[in-house]
Design an enzyme around this catalytic site. Structure first.
Site, PDB file in Angstrom:
ATOM      1  N   THR A  84      45.108 -67.900  39.013  1.00  0.00           N
ATOM      2  CA  THR A  84      46.159 -68.053  38.010  1.00  0.00           C
ATOM      3  C   THR A  84      45.846 -69.170  37.019  1.00  0.00           C
ATOM      4  O   THR A  84      46.465 -69.249  35.958  1.00  0.00           O
ATOM      5  CB  THR A  84      47.509 -68.304  38.706  1.00  0.00           C
ATOM      6  N   TYR A 121      39.547 -68.663  50.427  1.00  0.00           N
ATOM      7  CA  TYR A 121      40.424 -67.771  49.664  1.00  0.00           C
ATOM      8  C   TYR A 121      39.921 -66.349  49.867  1.00  0.00           C
ATOM      9  O   TYR A 121      38.874 -65.965  49.343  1.00  0.00           O
ATOM     10  CB  TYR A 121      40.379 -68.179  48.188  1.00  0.00           C
ATOM     11  N   LYS A 140      43.751 -69.136  52.380  1.00  0.00           N
ATOM     12  CA  LYS A 140      44.731 -68.513  51.497  1.00  0.00           C
ATOM     13  C   LYS A 140      44.485 -67.018  51.578  1.00  0.00           C
ATOM     14  O   LYS A 140      43.423 -66.524  51.190  1.00  0.00           O
ATOM     15  CB  LYS A 140      44.575 -69.005  50.055  1.00  0.00           C
ATOM     16  N   VAL A 179      50.710 -70.269  48.894  1.00  0.00           N
ATOM     17  CA  VAL A 179      50.099 -70.643  47.615  1.00  0.00           C
ATOM     18  C   VAL A 179      50.518 -69.540  46.657  1.00  0.00           C
ATOM     19  O   VAL A 179      49.965 -68.451  46.655  1.00  0.00           O
ATOM     20  CB  VAL A 179      48.574 -70.766  47.699  1.00  0.00           C
TER      21      VAL A 179
END
Length: 298
Positions: free
Chosen positions: A53, A141, A169, A209
């Site tokens: 993001t 991630y 994540k 997150v």
């Protein structure tokens, strides 16, 4: 760091957008203002800077360094700042990790290498090489919709043996794999897919997150607290109230509508960088309906 090894980065974190000026240059003052807003008014324990993001693919290393420095100056004394340093080049990822560490960030986010599709042994070597390069705790991630390669359970079990690899994540959408990883490791799981926040928390994730955390941080904190207290009736009610926001922010690419939502709230965001495109008037109108339906005051 929170001082809680079971929850090394806190409960509520947002993958922060990177505010840009109208000419597309970095808005450092805006980044500081947004970071402070998220921490001081949106109940955030921490921020992930330059995750997906944050538009990391189109922000240069120098720009990323400047933004991280600005965010650390703004909130680093009262929130966990995690730097997204993962790329599909191990040497480059190590350079970014060491640069971020020199700024004093509190942790590193390392995404699965994308495009080159490494085998699981390549993933493990990549993650451990980055983890070896600093003393900082690492959050892996796992996001195969973007990387095309999932981190398999066996790979996560082996990665968890590294003392610096402490969290994941998860945006894989495989709840069975999450359950097995939690059963076999001490890795702290963070939901990286807002629509799955509740089921991941129910399985044992310690936090989120989030993207929608830009606008509903306190309600995510309420959701986590309800799960932790065992009040699943309340947790389901909070989650149900958030469904329009979850859906609304992801009607198109999440960065696009996260920035549009922030503009609606008068907060720093600015345009997106190509190849992304800004939300159309029709998309903004739909977003406003979604946010209102989800209880966000505009």
């Amino acid at each position: 760091m929170t001082g809680d090894p079971a929850r090394p980065f806190g409960r509520v974190l947002t993958a922060m957008v990177t505010p840009l000026a109208q000419d597309g240059t970095i808005d450092l003052a805006g980044a500081q203002e947004l970071a402070a807003h998220l921490v001081d008014r949106q109940s955030h324990d921490g921020l992930v800077v330059f995750g997906t993001t944050g538009e990391s693919p189109t922000i240069s290393d120098g720009e990323q360094h400047a933004v991280l420095e600005a965010v650390m100056d703004a909130v680093g004394d009262r929130a966990t700042v995690i730097a997204g340093v993962g790329t599909n080049d191990t040497a480059h990822s190590i350079e970014k990790a060491q640069s971020a560490a020199a700024l004093g960030v509190h942790g590193l986010l390392v995404v699965t290498p994308y495009y080159n599709r490494p085998p699981q042994e390549g993933l493990l070597r990549h993650f451990t090489a980055v983890a070896d390069s600093t003393d900082l705790p690492v959050m892996l991630y796992d996001i195969p919709p973007r990387s095309s390669v999932p981190i398999e359970v066996e790979t996560l079990v082996r990665a968890a043996e590294h003392p610096n690899i402490v969290a994941v994540k998860d945006a894989k959408g495989d709840l069975g794999a999450v359950a097995w990883t939690l059963a076999r490791t001490d890795l702290a799981y963070y939901s990286g897919e807002d629509m799955l926040n509740l089921p991941l928390l129910a399985l044992g994730a310690v936090g989120v997150v989030s993207v929608v955390g830009h606008v509903v941080g306190p309600r995510l904190a309420e959701l986590i607290a309800a799960v932790e207290s065992g009040d699943l009736v309340k947790a389901r009610a909070v989650n149900e109230s958030l469904l329009p926001v979850y859906t609304g922010i992801f009607r198109t690419q999440g960065v696009i509508l996260a920035k549009a939502a922030l503009r609606q709230l008068g907060l720093p965001s600015g345009p997106v960088r190509p190849p992304l495109v800004d939300a159309t008037p029709e998309q903004v109108a739909q977003l406003r309906q979604d946010l209102v339906a989800g209880g966000v005051a505009l």
